[in-house]
Design a protein around this motif. Structure first.
Motif, PDB file in Angstrom:
ATOM      1  N   ALA A  88      56.095  31.480 -42.057  1.00 56.21           N
ATOM      2  CA  ALA A  88      54.897  30.812 -41.539  1.00 56.21           C
ATOM      3  C   ALA A  88      54.315  31.591 -40.366  1.00 56.21           C
ATOM      4  O   ALA A  88      55.045  32.085 -39.510  1.00 56.21           O
ATOM      5  CB  ALA A  88      55.237  29.397 -41.095  1.00 56.21           C
ATOM      6  N   THR A  89      52.988  31.699 -40.348  1.00 55.73           N
ATOM      7  CA  THR A  89      52.296  32.401 -39.271  1.00 55.73           C
ATOM      8  C   THR A  89      50.889  31.849 -39.093  1.00 55.73           C
ATOM      9  O   THR A  89      50.257  31.428 -40.067  1.00 55.73           O
ATOM     10  CB  THR A  89      52.239  33.919 -39.539  1.00 55.73           C
ATOM     11  N   ASP A  90      50.423  31.881 -37.874  1.00 56.56           N
ATOM     12  CA  ASP A  90      49.026  31.549 -37.592  1.00 56.56           C
ATOM     13  C   ASP A  90      48.129  32.763 -37.804  1.00 56.56           C
ATOM     14  O   ASP A  90      46.919  32.661 -37.721  1.00 56.56           O
ATOM     15  CB  ASP A  90      48.875  31.058 -36.144  1.00 56.56           C
ATOM     16  N   TYR A  91      48.741  33.922 -38.033  1.00 52.78           N
ATOM     17  CA  TYR A  91      48.003  35.186 -38.161  1.00 52.78           C
ATOM     18  C   TYR A  91      48.190  35.758 -39.561  1.00 52.78           C
ATOM     19  O   TYR A  91      48.596  36.897 -39.743  1.00 52.78           O
ATOM     20  CB  TYR A  91      48.486  36.166 -37.091  1.00 52.78           C
TER      21      TYR A  91
ATOM     22  N   LEU B  26      53.959  42.175 -30.834  1.00 55.20           N
ATOM     23  CA  LEU B  26      54.638  40.903 -30.577  1.00 55.20           C
ATOM     24  C   LEU B  26      53.739  39.980 -29.752  1.00 55.20           C
ATOM     25  O   LEU B  26      53.653  38.780 -30.030  1.00 55.20           O
ATOM     26  CB  LEU B  26      55.958  41.122 -29.839  1.00 55.20           C
ATOM     27  N   ASP B  27      53.061  40.546 -28.755  1.00 54.79           N
ATOM     28  CA  ASP B  27      52.147  39.753 -27.923  1.00 54.79           C
ATOM     29  C   ASP B  27      50.971  39.241 -28.747  1.00 54.79           C
ATOM     30  O   ASP B  27      50.612  38.064 -28.674  1.00 54.79           O
ATOM     31  CB  ASP B  27      51.614  40.582 -26.748  1.00 54.79           C
ATOM     32  N   ARG B  28      50.362  40.125 -29.534  1.00 59.03           N
ATOM     33  CA  ARG B  28      49.178  39.743 -30.312  1.00 59.03           C
ATOM     34  C   ARG B  28      49.495  38.700 -31.377  1.00 59.03           C
ATOM     35  O   ARG B  28      48.637  37.886 -31.717  1.00 59.03           O
ATOM     36  CB  ARG B  28      48.532  40.971 -30.944  1.00 59.03           C
ATOM     37  N   LEU B  29      50.705  38.744 -31.904  1.00 57.36           N
ATOM     38  CA  LEU B  29      51.119  37.753 -32.895  1.00 57.36           C
ATOM     39  C   LEU B  29      51.712  36.510 -32.236  1.00 57.36           C
ATOM     40  O   LEU B  29      52.129  35.585 -32.926  1.00 57.36           O
ATOM     41  CB  LEU B  29      52.135  38.357 -33.874  1.00 57.36           C
ATOM     42  N   ASP B  30      51.739  36.526 -30.907  1.00 55.01           N
ATOM     43  CA  ASP B  30      52.246  35.400 -30.123  1.00 55.01           C
ATOM     44  C   ASP B  30      53.672  35.027 -30.551  1.00 55.01           C
ATOM     45  O   ASP B  30      54.001  33.851 -30.722  1.00 55.01           O
ATOM     46  CB  ASP B  30      51.299  34.196 -30.256  1.00 55.01           C
TER      47      ASP B  30
ATOM     48  N   GLY C 121      62.615  34.444 -31.474  1.00 51.72           N
ATOM     49  CA  GLY C 121      63.133  35.747 -31.895  1.00 51.72           C
ATOM     50  C   GLY C 121      62.646  36.904 -31.047  1.00 51.72           C
ATOM     51  O   GLY C 121      62.980  38.051 -31.305  1.00 51.72           O
ATOM     52  N   ARG C 122      61.860  36.605 -30.013  1.00 57.96           N
ATOM     53  CA  ARG C 122      61.303  37.677 -29.187  1.00 57.96           C
ATOM     54  C   ARG C 122      62.403  38.477 -28.475  1.00 57.96           C
ATOM     55  O   ARG C 122      62.336  39.703 -28.399  1.00 57.96           O
ATOM     56  CB  ARG C 122      60.313  37.132 -28.179  1.00 57.96           C
ATOM     57  N   GLY C 123      63.405  37.796 -27.943  1.00 61.02           N
ATOM     58  CA  GLY C 123      64.486  38.496 -27.243  1.00 61.02           C
ATOM     59  C   GLY C 123      65.198  39.492 -28.138  1.00 61.02           C
ATOM     60  O   GLY C 123      65.439  40.632 -27.737  1.00 61.02           O
ATOM     61  N   ARG C 124      65.526  39.067 -29.350  1.00 61.75           N
ATOM     62  CA  ARG C 124      66.194  39.990 -30.281  1.00 61.75           C
ATOM     63  C   ARG C 124      65.266  41.134 -30.675  1.00 61.75           C
ATOM     64  O   ARG C 124      65.701  42.262 -30.850  1.00 61.75           O
ATOM     65  CB  ARG C 124      66.735  39.252 -31.500  1.00 61.75           C
TER      66      ARG C 124
END
Length: 182
Positions: A46-49, A103-107, A111-114
């Motif tokens: 699932a993604t908003d982008y 990562l920032d643009r996809l918000d 899982g960001r830390g990994r």
């Protein structure tokens, strides 16, 4: 409608090496409303982008390389991610800053830390999937980080390059030394 191939499935289509078992599911993007789930041989993310960073190859739609690498960093096991990220950095010149920006643009929050850990560990100097595998195993075993692809010379010129060098220990390591030098 035509699904958007993503994650490890898109990486395979981009020609990335896969370390570990071949995926049994096809990874695709799904709307946030549809949710992340596995069904009918697909792993739907699932993604908003949904339509961001998508390219077309014939009738096939897939995420572009930078988005694919960012998705891999978030979702794949560390070893698999490093093999693919090293390849993307080495073969396609993708920079760590590009991946962090994605990562920032996809918000990306979950899982960001990994993802950041994998991006920071990945290295364009790893010359093969075997070297990527070796680097991860060395990390897991607690070895200090080696210098990669160290050049050695003597008074007559180039002696060669080694895959791993620990100067403080006077130690070198090779993943494929026999194949390369014999």
């Amino acid at each position: 409608s035509s699904p958007i191939v993503s994650h490890v499935s898109a990486a395979a289509l981009h020609g990335a090496p896969l370390i570990g078992p071949r995926p049994s599911l096809i990874h695709v993007l799904a709307t946030s409303a549809a949710g992340t789930r596995t069904e009918h041989g697909f792993r739907k993310h699932a993604t908003d982008y949904l339509l961001a960073d998508v390219e077309t190859r014939g009738e096939l739609r897939l995420t572009n390389l930078v988005r694919t690498l960012a998705d891999i960093a978030v979702d794949a096991p560390f070893l698999t991610a490093i093999g693919i990220l090293d390849w993307g950095m080495r073969e396609h010149g993708v920079a760590p800053a590009e991946l962090r920006d994605k990562l920032d643009r996809l918000d990306i929050r979950r899982g960001r830390g990994r993802a950041v850990r994998a991006i920071e560990f990945a290295d364009s100097r790893a010359a093969s999937p075997g070297e990527s595998l070796s680097r991860v195993r060395l990390l897991e075993l607690g070895f200090p980080a080696p210098v990669l692809q160290q050049e050695f010379r003597d008074r007559r010129g180039l002696i060669g390059f080694v895959d791993f060098w620990w100067p403080e220990h006077g130690l070198i390591g090779e993943f494929d030394g026999i194949a390369k030098y014999v």
